[in-house]
Write an enzyme that holds these catalytic residues in place. Sequence first.
Site, PDB file in Angstrom:
ATOM      1  CE  LYS A  45     -22.023 -15.766 -22.494  1.00  0.00           C
ATOM      2  NZ  LYS A  45     -21.410 -14.672 -21.739  1.00  0.00           N
ATOM      3  CG  ASP A  82      25.479  -5.312  -6.461  1.00  0.00           C
ATOM      4  OD1 ASP A  82      24.346  -5.807  -6.660  1.00  0.00           O
ATOM      5  OD2 ASP A  82      25.862  -4.262  -7.016  1.00  0.00           O
ATOM      6  CG  ASP A 123     -20.096  -9.705 -11.539  1.00  0.00           C
ATOM      7  OD1 ASP A 123     -20.520  -9.289 -10.439  1.00  0.00           O
ATOM      8  OD2 ASP A 123     -20.795 -10.366 -12.326  1.00  0.00           O
ATOM      9  CG  ASP A 181      13.210  22.274  16.380  1.00  0.00           C
ATOM     10  OD1 ASP A 181      12.049  22.423  15.945  1.00  0.00           O
ATOM     11  OD2 ASP A 181      13.666  21.161  16.721  1.00  0.00           O
TER      12      ASP A 181
END
Length: 596
Positions: free
Chosen positions: A176, A464, A272, A571
């Site tokens: 590019k 464990d 994009d 309650d």
Amino acid sequence: MGQCYGKTVPGAGSHRQQNTTTIIDTSAGDGDGSRTPLPSFANGIPSVKNTPARSSSHASPWPSPYPHGVNPSPSPARASTPKRFFRRPFPPPSPAKHIRESLAKRLGKAKPKEGPIPEEHGVETDSQSLDKSFGYSKNFGAKYELGKEVGRGHFGHTCSARAKKGDLKDQPVAVKIISKSKMTSAIAIEDVRREVKLLKALSGHKHLIKFHDACEDANNVYIVMELCEGGELLDRILSRGGRYTEEDAKAIVLQILSVAAFCHLQGVVHRDLKPENFLFTSRSEDADMKLIDFGLSDFIRPEERLNDIVGSAYYVAPEVLHRSYSVEADIWSIGVITYILLCGSRPFWARTESGIFRTVLRADPNFDDLPWPSVSPEGKDFVKRLLNKDYRKRMTAAQALTHPWLRDESRPIPLDILIYKLVKSYLHATPFKRAAVKALSKALTDDQLVYLRAQFRLLEPNRDGHVSLDNFKMALARHATDAMRESRVLDIIHTMEPLAYRKMDFEEFCAAATSTYQLEALDGWEDIACAAFEHFESEGNRVISIEELARELNLGPSAYSVLRDWIRNTDGKLSLLGYTKFLHGVTLRSSLPRPR
């Protein structure tokens, strides 16, 4: 500023330059006359001014779906999506960002060396005063032999090339070429620098374009990447008449989700994602795809929200238009791509960009017309959970890979940064809130537990069966790249410090890593909430005053009138309504009645 975008050069078989509409909103002008004009906003709805590439004074290149002389309804919330096959999108993107924000990331509070920064009113920077030296290798001509041009965009063009020496000797590559003469602002220079940094930092994923080199000379910057010769995903969609079969669509979506999950874990939001930004490595039907074009991408911390409006109109997420978004915006875009793959139409369509934005913000996708009745229920549910307008209710990329539509027990699931954010919130929550989410986790179905089991295994529990802070730390370290360090993802470990003094088993991990918002998006949310409330009644519900409940929610006395309805008179404990509201959380704006 990615690998390729713009108009295709005739005869070029690969690396087509993207023909994109990018929605850009910056508070400061960058002085670059080549950039797309900024959108204006009226009544909260963005509208786009005419651009050089697409002026309203000319006939629209898009054929209208309406008969001649008939105009579309002005209603922004259409009952259904117009039946239009996916066609070539919009003009190329301008990866402009707010100048002060971008330069602050690179330079901090120090004054930049390249000259004055344009002020808020958009004073143009003298391009002659800008420092256009990037520090890249300056021997491009000695290392590479350029071939034919394969694509061209606003800010550069892409050529095939051959490496003349080094590790890539005689290998084909894509180059590019970005002209320095077009870098007329500090932000344009920063865009190029950031794109190269992102490509270099994001390394090692099968479906991400491979970066090779960056060079420069007095006139250009050269970004050298692998050459993909199979064309765009968009071309393949069109060659199939606009849609894929479900099975073929799954193969595409899996690759997209895989690379998106990788980027998001590294603290990178692409911004994009669309069919034009996925290239096939070869013409083979089963060729791999590669994600390209990081020109609009950015590093993002786990708790950070971005506010600049960028992206491509048909794929932009609602929260981007609202100026507060993170990696979930990419998930929305993947939802749009999946919708197109399965039915051949866009979920949101209008004749203008501003019309598209209105439908994105207000309209729901159409799942009633053909071919949706023949799509599997799992496929429709998958798309709906990606296209939820509330970003908090969307699946992450890692979660989407465990959805029943795509699930494969033999396929590894990537680590999800979301569990770190949820566990952090859980560790800092009050005992009452932790009791509420523990009850919720006990009502999860097997479908929800698939994802949680996969994430717990990735933490590599101790013998464990427990995990500690070290497990979370080592899991991130195993997946770390330079991008993760640049975006400071590892900093989230410091916010999980309470886990340094205790351990967490799988049952508590499920409570900590469960998102109420995502469960609310499920069709069976009411059943889950009722089952969870039964557990809460027996294990965590207790007498709570309105004042204490308000403190739990960080609300003031003005919210007491609303919270009173959440507590049972019999309650003094939370009711089912109060429990579900408490899990969701409220704000004054959403909880208080509006004045008439």
